[in-house]
Design an enzyme around this catalytic site. Sequence first.
Site, PDB file in Angstrom:
ATOM      1  N   LYS A   7       0.837  -1.207   0.000  1.00 30.40           N
ATOM      2  CA  LYS A   7       0.000   0.000   0.000  1.00 30.40           C
ATOM      3  C   LYS A   7       0.874   1.261   0.000  1.00 30.40           C
ATOM      4  O   LYS A   7       2.074   1.193   0.325  1.00 30.40           O
ATOM      5  CB  LYS A   7      -0.888  -0.007   1.248  1.00 30.40           C
ATOM      6  CG  LYS A   7      -0.112   0.033   2.558  1.00 30.40           C
ATOM      7  CD  LYS A   7      -1.024  -0.170   3.771  1.00 30.40           C
ATOM      8  CE  LYS A   7      -0.226  -0.166   5.064  1.00 30.40           C
ATOM      9  NZ  LYS A   7      -1.069  -0.513   6.228  1.00 30.40           N
TER      10      LYS A   7
ATOM     11  N   TYR B  11      16.388  29.732   7.728  1.00 27.86           N
ATOM     12  CA  TYR B  11      15.365  30.620   8.289  1.00 27.86           C
ATOM     13  C   TYR B  11      15.442  30.726   9.809  1.00 27.86           C
ATOM     14  O   TYR B  11      15.601  29.721  10.494  1.00 27.86           O
ATOM     15  CB  TYR B  11      13.967  30.111   7.922  1.00 27.86           C
ATOM     16  CG  TYR B  11      13.657  30.184   6.448  1.00 27.86           C
ATOM     17  CD1 TYR B  11      13.740  31.393   5.749  1.00 27.86           C
ATOM     18  CD2 TYR B  11      13.257  29.049   5.758  1.00 27.86           C
ATOM     19  CE1 TYR B  11      13.442  31.455   4.398  1.00 27.86           C
ATOM     20  CE2 TYR B  11      12.949  29.107   4.411  1.00 27.86           C
ATOM     21  CZ  TYR B  11      13.047  30.309   3.732  1.00 27.86           C
ATOM     22  OH  TYR B  11      12.749  30.376   2.401  1.00 27.86           O
TER      23      TYR B  11
HETATM   24  C1  LIG Z   1      -0.388  -1.599   6.849  1.00 28.85           C
HETATM   25  C2  LIG Z   1      -1.059  -2.831   7.276  1.00 28.85           C
HETATM   26  C3  LIG Z   1      -0.331  -4.033   7.455  1.00 28.85           C
HETATM   27  C4  LIG Z   1       1.176  -4.093   7.415  1.00 28.85           C
HETATM   28  O1  LIG Z   1       1.679  -3.646   8.637  1.00 28.85           O
HETATM   29  P1  LIG Z   1       3.243  -3.699   8.961  1.00 28.85           P
HETATM   30  O2  LIG Z   1       3.340  -3.317  10.390  1.00 28.85           O
HETATM   31  O3  LIG Z   1       3.878  -2.687   8.063  1.00 28.85           O
HETATM   32  O4  LIG Z   1       3.702  -5.062   8.668  1.00 28.85           O
HETATM   33  C5  LIG Z   1      -1.029  -5.183   7.723  1.00 28.85           C
HETATM   34  N1  LIG Z   1      -2.374  -5.171   7.827  1.00 28.85           N
HETATM   35  C6  LIG Z   1      -3.104  -4.042   7.692  1.00 28.85           C
HETATM   36  C7  LIG Z   1      -4.572  -4.097   7.839  1.00 28.85           C
HETATM   37  C8  LIG Z   1      -2.470  -2.831   7.422  1.00 28.85           C
HETATM   38  O5  LIG Z   1      -3.197  -1.722   7.299  1.00 28.85           O
END
Ligand SMILES: *Cc1c(COP(=O)(O)O)cnc(C)c1O
Length: 369
Positions: A35, A260
């Site tokens: 994702k 800045y």
């Molecule tokens: C992002 C996510 C994962 C992966 O989590 P990690 O800690 O990066 O392994 C797994 N399941 C769901 C539902 C997620 O949203």
Amino acid sequence: MSRPLREARVDLSAIAHNVNALRRNIGTPIMVVVKSRGYGHGAIPVAKAAVEAGAAWLGVVTIEEALELRSAGISAPVLAWLHDPDADFAGAIAAGIDIGVSYRAQLERVAAASGCPAVVQLKVDTGLGRNGATASDWPELFDAAVALERTGRIRVRGLWSHLANSGEEADLAQVASFSRAIEAARAAGLDPEILHLAATAGAIRVPSSRFDLVRIGLGSYGLSPFDDQTSADLGLRPALELSAGIASTKRVPADSGVSYGHDYRTERETTLALVPLGYADGIPRHASGRGPVSINGRRYRVAGRVAMDQFVVDVGDDAIEVGDRAILIGDPATGVPTAEDWANAADTINYEIVTRLGGRIEWTYAAAD
Ligand SMILES: *Cc1c(COP(=O)(O)O)cnc(C)c1O
């Protein structure tokens, strides 16, 4: 070929190594979570490398992300799990994407989409308090799913949930809650063949949370979800190296204000080197004065504030030239700073540091061997 001025270089052999190492150590099939542009690494190259290395599934949040994988020719099983009411369920069905479903009205929308049967994986809330049906809604959701399976509109392939990582006791309570959900689903007449609960942290530390599949995001990229164990402790290799070519250098006298607000003033005559990365590229402004960089094998810190497009490093009398590489994030085995170092400098987590990278950075890939 010259390197991009701002480069996120992803070593796909590290992705393959991590998927293999995790598969071996955990002993359960793995869904690699790609994702959010593969946590800032690039979803498609990572997904291809992961599938090649033996990932059984790919996980994404939206149907759009899933369809991008299909457009790139990736045919591995994919689950997408967070949908707006107008999500393209018909598109998901046509592309053979499993749809995560969290509540009854959503299940009915999926079942009404053209091209059914839809393959769904029902999500239950076992204690995280985000997506997923709470225990009081399980009977309604499961009964509706059974009825829709009978009409042939859907097939329930999986049942799943997500851990809150709030301590061993809480994780085990979620495992118990998930087991009750499985029983309730079976009692209602469902027969989900894939049960999954754990992400990286649970998969590594809570064996009873592994069930049939573990969803591994962070670990696939070679990063550790734990404060007390590094990537190397877990046998993982960070896949991403973020670097930029020094854009300019100059000598300045003592007591020169830098960036800045002049939060930083030089102590003596020195050389300032300009790094062309800023918060527009995802470098946290909150790491002003703290974020680490390595140039020609030596460590420095951001001097003064991180600006939108650039920050400055005080390199003293070191002979640094335009075009030398400033490495912000990489594999600590090579002596360079890590995503964790930046997370500490910005009071956040390594997940956020890598996922937020964007702006003018160019991604390049070293092929898996
Ligand atoms: C992002 C996510 C994962 C992966 O989590 P990690 O800690 O990066 O392994 C797994 N399941 C769901 C539902 C997620 O949203």
